[in-house]
Scaffold this motif. Structure first.
Motif, PDB file in Angstrom:
ATOM      1  N   VAL A 198      12.068  10.360   0.540  1.00 54.81           N
ATOM      2  CA  VAL A 198      12.711   9.408  -0.372  1.00 54.81           C
ATOM      3  C   VAL A 198      12.339   7.959  -0.053  1.00 54.81           C
ATOM      4  N   PRO A 199      12.290   7.548   1.237  1.00 55.34           N
ATOM      5  CA  PRO A 199      11.876   6.152   1.490  1.00 55.34           C
ATOM      6  C   PRO A 199      10.528   5.801   0.868  1.00 55.34           C
ATOM      7  N   ALA A 200       9.556   6.714   0.973  1.00 56.13           N
ATOM      8  CA  ALA A 200       8.241   6.445   0.374  1.00 56.13           C
ATOM      9  C   ALA A 200       8.325   6.412  -1.145  1.00 56.13           C
ATOM     10  N   LEU A 201       9.117   7.307  -1.734  1.00 58.88           N
ATOM     11  CA  LEU A 201       9.244   7.347  -3.195  1.00 58.88           C
ATOM     12  C   LEU A 201       9.926   6.095  -3.738  1.00 58.88           C
ATOM     13  N   VAL A 202      10.767   5.476  -2.922  1.00 57.68           N
ATOM     14  CA  VAL A 202      11.442   4.253  -3.349  1.00 57.68           C
ATOM     15  C   VAL A 202      10.573   3.024  -3.094  1.00 57.68           C
ATOM     16  N   LEU A 203       9.989   2.956  -1.895  1.00 60.52           N
ATOM     17  CA  LEU A 203       9.248   1.753  -1.511  1.00 60.52           C
ATOM     18  C   LEU A 203       7.914   1.616  -2.237  1.00 60.52           C
ATOM     19  N   ASP A 204       7.208   2.735  -2.450  1.00 63.68           N
ATOM     20  CA  ASP A 204       5.870   2.647  -3.029  1.00 63.68           C
ATOM     21  C   ASP A 204       5.865   2.001  -4.418  1.00 63.68           C
ATOM     22  N   PRO A 205       6.649   2.503  -5.387  1.00 61.93           N
ATOM     23  CA  PRO A 205       6.625   1.843  -6.704  1.00 61.93           C
ATOM     24  C   PRO A 205       7.153   0.416  -6.648  1.00 61.93           C
ATOM     25  N   LEU A 206       8.115   0.152  -5.761  1.00 63.91           N
ATOM     26  CA  LEU A 206       8.659  -1.202  -5.659  1.00 63.91           C
ATOM     27  C   LEU A 206       7.587  -2.183  -5.176  1.00 63.91           C
ATOM     28  N   LEU A 207       6.893  -1.824  -4.091  1.00 63.53           N
ATOM     29  CA  LEU A 207       5.884  -2.726  -3.538  1.00 63.53           C
ATOM     30  C   LEU A 207       4.656  -2.810  -4.443  1.00 63.53           C
ATOM     31  N   ARG A 208       4.292  -1.719  -5.083  1.00 65.02           N
ATOM     32  CA  ARG A 208       3.138  -1.767  -5.995  1.00 65.02           C
ATOM     33  C   ARG A 208       3.448  -2.629  -7.221  1.00 65.02           C
ATOM     34  N   GLY A 209       4.696  -2.632  -7.635  1.00 62.17           N
ATOM     35  CA  GLY A 209       5.068  -3.527  -8.719  1.00 62.17           C
ATOM     36  C   GLY A 209       4.942  -4.991  -8.307  1.00 62.17           C
ATOM     37  N   LEU A 210       5.345  -5.291  -7.068  1.00 58.20           N
ATOM     38  CA  LEU A 210       5.235  -6.659  -6.569  1.00 58.20           C
ATOM     39  C   LEU A 210       3.780  -7.066  -6.351  1.00 58.20           C
ATOM     40  N   SER A 211       2.928  -6.091  -6.033  1.00 55.10           N
ATOM     41  CA  SER A 211       1.522  -6.397  -5.736  1.00 55.10           C
ATOM     42  C   SER A 211       0.668  -6.524  -6.993  1.00 55.10           C
ATOM     43  N   ALA A 212       1.283  -6.340  -8.172  1.00 51.49           N
ATOM     44  CA  ALA A 212       0.510  -6.373  -9.417  1.00 51.49           C
ATOM     45  C   ALA A 212      -0.010  -7.765  -9.746  1.00 51.49           C
ATOM     46  N   GLY A 213       0.618  -8.780  -9.189  1.00 42.13           N
ATOM     47  CA  GLY A 213       0.180 -10.146  -9.471  1.00 42.13           C
ATOM     48  C   GLY A 213      -1.165 -10.455  -8.828  1.00 42.13           C
ATOM     49  N   PRO A 214      -1.869 -11.456  -9.324  1.00 39.23           N
ATOM     50  CA  PRO A 214      -3.185 -11.818  -8.767  1.00 39.23           C
ATOM     51  C   PRO A 214      -3.083 -12.193  -7.286  1.00 39.23           C
ATOM     52  N   GLY A 215      -3.919 -11.544  -6.474  1.00 43.58           N
ATOM     53  CA  GLY A 215      -3.974 -11.849  -5.053  1.00 43.58           C
ATOM     54  C   GLY A 215      -2.770 -11.396  -4.248  1.00 43.58           C
ATOM     55  N   MET A 216      -1.926 -10.532  -4.835  1.00 43.45           N
ATOM     56  CA  MET A 216      -0.694 -10.101  -4.155  1.00 43.45           C
ATOM     57  C   MET A 216      -0.837  -8.744  -3.479  1.00 43.45           C
ATOM     58  N   TRP A 217      -2.053  -8.234  -3.306  1.00 40.66           N
ATOM     59  CA  TRP A 217      -2.252  -6.905  -2.725  1.00 40.66           C
ATOM     60  C   TRP A 217      -1.677  -6.804  -1.320  1.00 40.66           C
ATOM     61  N   TRP A 218      -1.608  -7.931  -0.608  1.00 39.27           N
ATOM     62  CA  TRP A 218      -1.140  -7.930   0.777  1.00 39.27           C
ATOM     63  C   TRP A 218       0.323  -7.490   0.900  1.00 39.27           C
ATOM     64  N   VAL A 219       1.067  -7.504  -0.223  1.00 40.46           N
ATOM     65  CA  VAL A 219       2.457  -7.040  -0.194  1.00 40.46           C
ATOM     66  C   VAL A 219       2.528  -5.584   0.242  1.00 40.46           C
ATOM     67  N   LEU A 220       1.438  -4.829   0.013  1.00 40.70           N
ATOM     68  CA  LEU A 220       1.412  -3.402   0.360  1.00 40.70           C
ATOM     69  C   LEU A 220       1.210  -3.155   1.846  1.00 40.70           C
ATOM     70  N   LEU A 221       0.815  -4.174   2.604  1.00 37.30           N
ATOM     71  CA  LEU A 221       0.505  -3.968   4.029  1.00 37.30           C
ATOM     72  C   LEU A 221       1.689  -3.439   4.849  1.00 37.30           C
ATOM     73  N   PRO A 222       2.926  -3.912   4.613  1.00 36.77           N
ATOM     74  CA  PRO A 222       4.039  -3.379   5.427  1.00 36.77           C
ATOM     75  C   PRO A 222       4.451  -1.956   5.056  1.00 36.77           C
ATOM     76  N   GLU A 223       4.002  -1.468   3.890  1.00 33.18           N
ATOM     77  CA  GLU A 223       4.506  -0.173   3.416  1.00 33.18           C
ATOM     78  C   GLU A 223       4.293   0.974   4.405  1.00 33.18           C
ATOM     79  N   PRO A 224       3.087   1.147   4.985  1.00 39.14           N
ATOM     80  CA  PRO A 224       2.927   2.268   5.925  1.00 39.14           C
ATOM     81  C   PRO A 224       3.896   2.201   7.099  1.00 39.14           C
ATOM     82  N   TYR A 225       4.162   1.003   7.591  1.00 39.18           N
ATOM     83  CA  TYR A 225       5.087   0.866   8.724  1.00 39.18           C
ATOM     84  C   TYR A 225       6.520   1.183   8.308  1.00 39.18           C
TER      85      TYR A 225
END
Length: 281
Positions: free
Chosen positions: A205-232
């Motif tokens: 469940v943590p991955a199912l919640v965090l992944d779409p949330l962070l990918r939504g935030l990373s959709a902006g230009p140059g915002m891919w780095w928001v995904l870096l904390p996700e694996p941790y």
């Protein structure tokens, strides 16, 4: 001390929380080692880690690195004599590496075989229902898929216990799986299903919640780095906690089959940890 009363499912997770709190430094260090390769893949692909090539490379990396880092988590959860030292745990993990990797491969093979078998049965049932039931075929197929998914839940318990058995009892992957099946069969199916559902929730469940949330935030230009904390984050909140809980459950099933008391086994972990801390101070 021998005790007939087994732990309730809530007590298994209570024990898991206690162990994580007691050894949080070790758990976080193992999480960092486990998640860093995934974070590096995110950095190299600049967030485009959902391509087939990236996902295949990630799977292989998780398999190879996880075979080293999951066994210390199992020892944290189920080995009363586990050292309170990351270096010592990793040295044991190196010695356990090939058994750990073999258990991973066997578990994945079992899951694939079961999933393929269920897919074939459901597909055949859907075709048959189409001829016999006509317009009712779709809802009947959906119900069948739901029942098949429910049937997979106890398999999560079996595979978690099997992996823990391989590490804690130093047996072959096949022997770990056989003993896991035998021990889980001694408990009621309802309890195994509920435990599997709980493990499924805390692990995924943590991955199912965090992944779409962070990918939504990373959709902006140059915002891919928001995904870096996700694996941790997902490794700490889901994978690590679920692995330790699976190890506690494995000790519970073993002591059920042998008539021993889980409290006596796991309380030794707290005693050893307290003694080590007192000596260090």
């Amino acid at each position: 001390m021998i005790a007939a009363r087994p732990l309730a499912i809530a007590e298994i997770f209570d024990r898991t929380v206690t162990l994580v709190v007691q050894r949080w430094r070790i758990v976080l260090a193992i999480v960092a080692i486990t998640a860093t390769p995934d974070a590096m893949i995110v950095a190299v692909t600049r967030g485009h880690d959902t391509t087939r090539a990236a996902m295949a490379f990630e799977f292989v990396t998780v398999l190879l690195v996880g075979a080293l880092t999951f066994s210390p988590l199992v020892r944290v959860g189920g080995d009363a004599a586990a050292p309170d030292d990351l270096g010592a745990l990793l040295r044991r993990a190196v010695a356990d590496y090939w058994r750990s990797l073999g258990s991973f491969l066997l578990v994945y093979a079992v899951l694939i075989v079961v999933l393929v078998g269920i897919a074939v049965v459901v597909a055949f049932a859907a075709l048959s229902a189409g001829f016999v039931l006509g317009s009712l075929a779709l809802p009947v197929t959906v119900v069948g898929l739901g029942l098949a998914a429910c049937a997979l839940v106890p398999l999560l318990v079996v595979t978690s216990v099997a992996y823990a058995n391989v590490i804690l009892e130093r047996v072959s992957p096949w022997r770990g799986l056989v003993s896991a099946v035998a021990r889980c069969r001694q408990a009621s199916l309802a309890r195994t299903w509920l435990l599997g559902a709980a493990l499924l929730i805390v692990s995924f469940v943590p991955a199912l919640v965090l992944d779409p949330l962070l990918r939504g935030l990373s959709a902006g230009p140059g915002m891919w780095w928001v995904l870096l904390p996700e694996p941790y984050l997902t490794t700490a909140t889901g994978v690590a906690f679920g692995t330790i809980a699976g190890a506690v459950a494995a000790v519970d099933y073993r002591n059920r089959s042998e008539g021993a008391d889980l409290h006596a086994v796991l309380d030794a972990t707290a005693t050893n940890t307290g003694s080590a801390s007192a000596s260090a101070s």
